[in-house]
Enzyme design. Structure first.
Site, PDB file in Angstrom:
ATOM      1  N   ASP A  62       0.902  -1.280   0.035  1.00 45.30           N
ATOM      2  CA  ASP A  62       0.082  -0.024  -0.099  1.00 45.30           C
ATOM      3  C   ASP A  62       0.855   1.305   0.015  1.00 45.30           C
ATOM      4  OD1 ASP A  62      -2.205  -1.467   0.177  1.00 45.30           O
ATOM      5  OD2 ASP A  62      -2.671  -0.949   2.144  1.00 45.30           O
ATOM      6  N   ARG A 111      -1.416  -0.966  -8.518  1.00 45.04           N
ATOM      7  CA  ARG A 111      -2.507  -0.579  -8.072  1.00 45.04           C
ATOM      8  C   ARG A 111      -2.620   1.061  -8.234  1.00 45.04           C
ATOM      9  NH1 ARG A 111      -3.893  -0.927  -2.085  1.00 45.04           N
ATOM     10  NH2 ARG A 111      -4.188  -3.171  -2.486  1.00 45.04           N
TER      11      ARG A 111
HETATM   12  P1  FDA Z   1     -14.303   9.360  -4.779  1.00 42.73           P
HETATM   13  O1  FDA Z   1     -13.538   9.376  -3.480  1.00 42.73           O
HETATM   14  O2  FDA Z   1     -14.507  10.475  -5.501  1.00 42.73           O
HETATM   15  O3  FDA Z   1     -15.478   8.319  -4.562  1.00 42.73           O
HETATM   16  C1  FDA Z   1     -16.276   8.123  -5.522  1.00 42.73           C
HETATM   17  C2  FDA Z   1     -17.842   7.403  -4.923  1.00 42.73           C
HETATM   18  O4  FDA Z   1     -17.645   6.427  -4.295  1.00 42.73           O
HETATM   19  C3  FDA Z   1     -18.427   8.481  -4.000  1.00 42.73           C
HETATM   20  O5  FDA Z   1     -19.180   9.465  -4.459  1.00 42.73           O
HETATM   21  C4  FDA Z   1     -18.904   7.743  -3.147  1.00 42.73           C
HETATM   22  O6  FDA Z   1     -20.092   7.564  -3.392  1.00 42.73           O
HETATM   23  C5  FDA Z   1     -18.056   6.441  -2.853  1.00 42.73           C
HETATM   24  N1  FDA Z   1     -17.234   6.389  -1.934  1.00 42.73           N
HETATM   25  C6  FDA Z   1     -15.976   6.234  -1.899  1.00 42.73           C
HETATM   26  N2  FDA Z   1     -15.438   6.011  -0.708  1.00 42.73           N
HETATM   27  C7  FDA Z   1     -16.532   5.851   0.092  1.00 42.73           C
HETATM   28  C8  FDA Z   1     -16.583   5.552   1.247  1.00 42.73           C
HETATM   29  N3  FDA Z   1     -15.424   5.362   2.228  1.00 42.73           N
HETATM   30  N4  FDA Z   1     -17.643   5.328   2.047  1.00 42.73           N
HETATM   31  C9  FDA Z   1     -19.003   5.334   1.418  1.00 42.73           C
HETATM   32  N5  FDA Z   1     -18.715   5.846  -0.155  1.00 42.73           N
HETATM   33  C10 FDA Z   1     -17.528   6.093  -0.535  1.00 42.73           C
HETATM   34  N6  FDA Z   1      -5.352   5.324  -1.072  1.00 42.73           N
HETATM   35  C11 FDA Z   1      -3.909   5.375  -0.823  1.00 42.73           C
HETATM   36  O7  FDA Z   1      -3.638   6.688  -0.153  1.00 42.73           O
HETATM   37  N7  FDA Z   1      -3.076   4.350  -0.726  1.00 42.73           N
HETATM   38  C12 FDA Z   1      -3.841   3.235  -0.981  1.00 42.73           C
HETATM   39  O8  FDA Z   1      -2.783   2.201  -0.916  1.00 42.73           O
HETATM   40  C13 FDA Z   1      -4.846   2.774  -1.102  1.00 42.73           C
HETATM   41  N8  FDA Z   1      -5.271   1.636  -1.562  1.00 42.73           N
HETATM   42  C14 FDA Z   1      -6.648   1.530  -1.747  1.00 42.73           C
HETATM   43  C15 FDA Z   1      -7.268   0.287  -1.992  1.00 42.73           C
HETATM   44  C16 FDA Z   1      -8.321  -0.099  -2.671  1.00 42.73           C
HETATM   45  C17 FDA Z   1      -8.817  -1.442  -3.268  1.00 42.73           C
HETATM   46  C18 FDA Z   1      -9.323   1.171  -2.952  1.00 42.73           C
HETATM   47  C19 FDA Z   1     -10.521   1.044  -3.751  1.00 42.73           C
HETATM   48  C20 FDA Z   1      -8.751   2.108  -2.625  1.00 42.73           C
HETATM   49  C21 FDA Z   1      -7.457   2.517  -2.037  1.00 42.73           C
HETATM   50  N9  FDA Z   1      -7.263   3.738  -1.546  1.00 42.73           N
HETATM   51  C22 FDA Z   1      -5.765   3.887  -1.041  1.00 42.73           C
HETATM   52  C23 FDA Z   1      -8.023   4.751  -1.236  1.00 42.73           C
HETATM   53  C24 FDA Z   1      -7.995   5.764  -2.421  1.00 42.73           C
HETATM   54  O9  FDA Z   1      -7.006   6.619  -2.708  1.00 42.73           O
HETATM   55  C25 FDA Z   1      -9.357   6.611  -2.259  1.00 42.73           C
HETATM   56  O10 FDA Z   1      -9.198   7.541  -1.452  1.00 42.73           O
HETATM   57  C26 FDA Z   1     -10.958   6.185  -2.349  1.00 42.73           C
HETATM   58  O11 FDA Z   1     -10.715   4.812  -3.123  1.00 42.73           O
HETATM   59  C27 FDA Z   1     -11.918   7.000  -2.769  1.00 42.73           C
HETATM   60  O12 FDA Z   1     -11.704   7.307  -4.121  1.00 42.73           O
HETATM   61  P2  FDA Z   1     -12.639   7.158  -5.399  1.00 42.73           P
HETATM   62  O13 FDA Z   1     -11.883   6.618  -6.494  1.00 42.73           O
HETATM   63  O14 FDA Z   1     -13.650   5.881  -4.990  1.00 42.73           O
HETATM   64  O15 FDA Z   1     -13.333   8.289  -5.678  1.00 42.73           O
END
Ligand code: FDA
Length: 299
Positions: free
Chosen positions: A125, A175
Site C-alpha cells: 500500500d 494498483r
Molecule cells: P471518490 O472519493 O470520488 O468516491 C467516488 C464515490 O464512491 C463517492 O461518491 C461515494 O459514492 C463512493 N465512496 C468512496 N469512498 C467511500 C466510502 N469510504 N464510503 C462510502 N462511499 C464511498 N489510498 C491510498 O492513499 N493508498 C492506498 O494504498 C490505497 N489503497 C486502496 C485500495 C483500494 C482497493 C481502494 C478501492 C482504494 C484505496 N485507496 C488507497 C483509497 C483511494 O485513494 C481513495 O481515497 C478512495 O478509493 C476513494 O476514491 P474513489 O476513487 O472511490 O473516488
C-alpha cells in the site's frame, strides 16, 4: 475544507466508539482473521477475489513490526489452507518504515518470500507523501528478485507521472488509486477534476505499456474511462482488474462482476479498527461526511 466538513472533523472525536463502530463495521471484516476468512469466502462465492489487510500502521517498536510480519505469515498460510482466492496488502509503516528502512525492507522481503513459496502475491500500500520515495525504493529492490509483489500509485500526487514513467520500464504490477491522505498543494493536485484526468492519463500509460493494473476506484466516471481505455487497447480480461473497498459501491461492483470483469475487494480486519477509522476520518473529511450521513441516514 467547507464548513460542514470542518464541523464533521470537529465533532468526530466526541462521537462514541459504539457509533463509530456501527459505521465502521460495514468497512471492516471484524477483529479476527476468522472474520476476514468468512468475508473473503462470501466474496469468492459471489465471483470476486480479495486482498486482506491487517489493520495497523506507524509502528514505533521493532517487536510490533515482527509481530505484524508473523501475523502476515499466518494469514498467507491460512489463505492457502482455506483455498481462498485472496492476496495480501501491507503497509510499510506497520512493518517498520518509521523506525528503520532496512528493518522495513527485511520484514517486507520475508513476507514476499513467504508469499512466493505459497504461490501468492503481496501489494505494498502507499501511505502519505513522507514515505513515498522510501516505499518505491523498497519496492524496486524487491522487484529485482521477486515477481509476486506490486506497488500503489496515487493519482493525486504531482510526482506520480515521473514514478510511473520509471516503473513501467520494469513492467510493474500497479494498483492505481486517487490517494487518501491530506497533502499540501505543492505535493498533490487539489482539484478533483485534475485528479481524475491524471488517473486516466496514468492508467492509459500503464496499460499501453503492458503493465497489469488494479484499477482501484468507486468513481463511475473513472470506471468509464477505464472501460474506454480497455476497449481502445483491446485488452484481455486478465491484464487488469477493478478493486474496491469492502462495503463501498456494492452496486457498481456487481455491475462489473456481472459483465465479466475481475473485481478484487480490499478486506481490512483486526483489533485496531477504531484507531484506523478515526485516523481515516480525521485525514479525510469527505469520508467523515459519508460516516455522518450513514449515522443520520442522510442520502
Ligand atoms: P471518490 O472519493 O470520488 O468516491 C467516488 C464515490 O464512491 C463517492 O461518491 C461515494 O459514492 C463512493 N465512496 C468512496 N469512498 C467511500 C466510502 N469510504 N464510503 C462510502 N462511499 C464511498 N489510498 C491510498 O492513499 N493508498 C492506498 O494504498 C490505497 N489503497 C486502496 C485500495 C483500494 C482497493 C481502494 C478501492 C482504494 C484505496 N485507496 C488507497 C483509497 C483511494 O485513494 C481513495 O481515497 C478512495 O478509493 C476513494 O476514491 P474513489 O476513487 O472511490 O473516488
Amino acid at each position: 475544507m467547507n464548513l460542514f466538513n470542518k464541523l464533521v472533523v470537529f465533532i468526530l472525536p466526541i462521537v462514541p466508539k459504539v457509533i463509530i463502530h456501527m459505521f465502521a463495521k460495514r468497512y471492516i471484516a471484524g477483529p479476527s482473521l476468522q472474520d476476514a476468512i468468512s468475508t473473503v469466502r462470501q466474496l469468492n462465492v459471489n465471483g470476486m477475489c480479495a486482498t486482506m489487510d491487517i489493520l495497523g500502521e506507524s509502528a514505533t517498536k521493532k517487536e510490533e513490526t515482527i509481530n505484524a510480519m508473523d501475523e502476515y505469515h499466518n494469514v498467507l498460510e491460512t489463505i492457502r489452507a482455506e483455498n481462498l482466492d485472496c492476496n495480501i496488502s501491507i503497509k510499510p509503516t506497520q512493518l517498520g518504515m518509521k523506525i528503520n528502512e532496512e528493518l522495513c525492507y527485511n520484514n517486507i522481503k520475508k513476507i514476499v518470500e513467504k508469499a512466493r513459496n505459497l504461490n501468492n502475491f503481496v501489494r505494498i500500500d502507499m501511505e502519505d507523501s513522507q514515505v513515498t520515495s522510501d516505499t518505491i525504493e523498497i519496492f524496486r529492490r524487491l522487484q529485482k528478485d521477486y515477481d509476486n509483489v506490486g506497488i500503489v500509485i496515487q493519482a493525486y500526487l504531482r510526482r506520480s507521472v515521473t514514478d510511473v514513467n520509471c516503473l513501467i520500464e520494469t513492467k510493474t504490477n500497479f494498483r492505481l488509486c486517487k490517494g487518501i491522505y491530506i497533502e499540501p498543494r505543492e505535493i498533490a493536485y487539489k482539484d478533483p477534476q485534475i485528479v481524475n484526468k491524471n488517473f486516466s492519463y496514468l492508467l492509459e500509460k500503464m496499460l499501453q505499456n503492458g503493465c497489469y493494473v488494479g484499477i482501484a476506484t468507486h468513481d463511475e466516471r473513472i470506471v468509464w474511462e477505464a472501460l474506454r481505455i480497455i476497449d481502445e487497447l483491446q485488452l484481455e480480461r486478465n491484464s487488469y482488474e477493478f478493486q474496491m473497498l469492502l462495503g463501498v459501491a456494492e452496486d457498481l461492483r456487481k455491475i462489473l462482476v456481472d459483465s465479466g470483469h475481475k473485481v478484487r475487494v480490499y478486506v481490512p480486519f483486526g483489533e485496531k479498527w477504531h484507531a484506523y477509522s478515526m485516523r481515516r476520518l480525521k485525514e479525510n473529511p469527505r469520508i467523515a461526511t459519508y460516516i455522518l450521513k450513514a449515522i443520520f441516514g442522510i442520502r
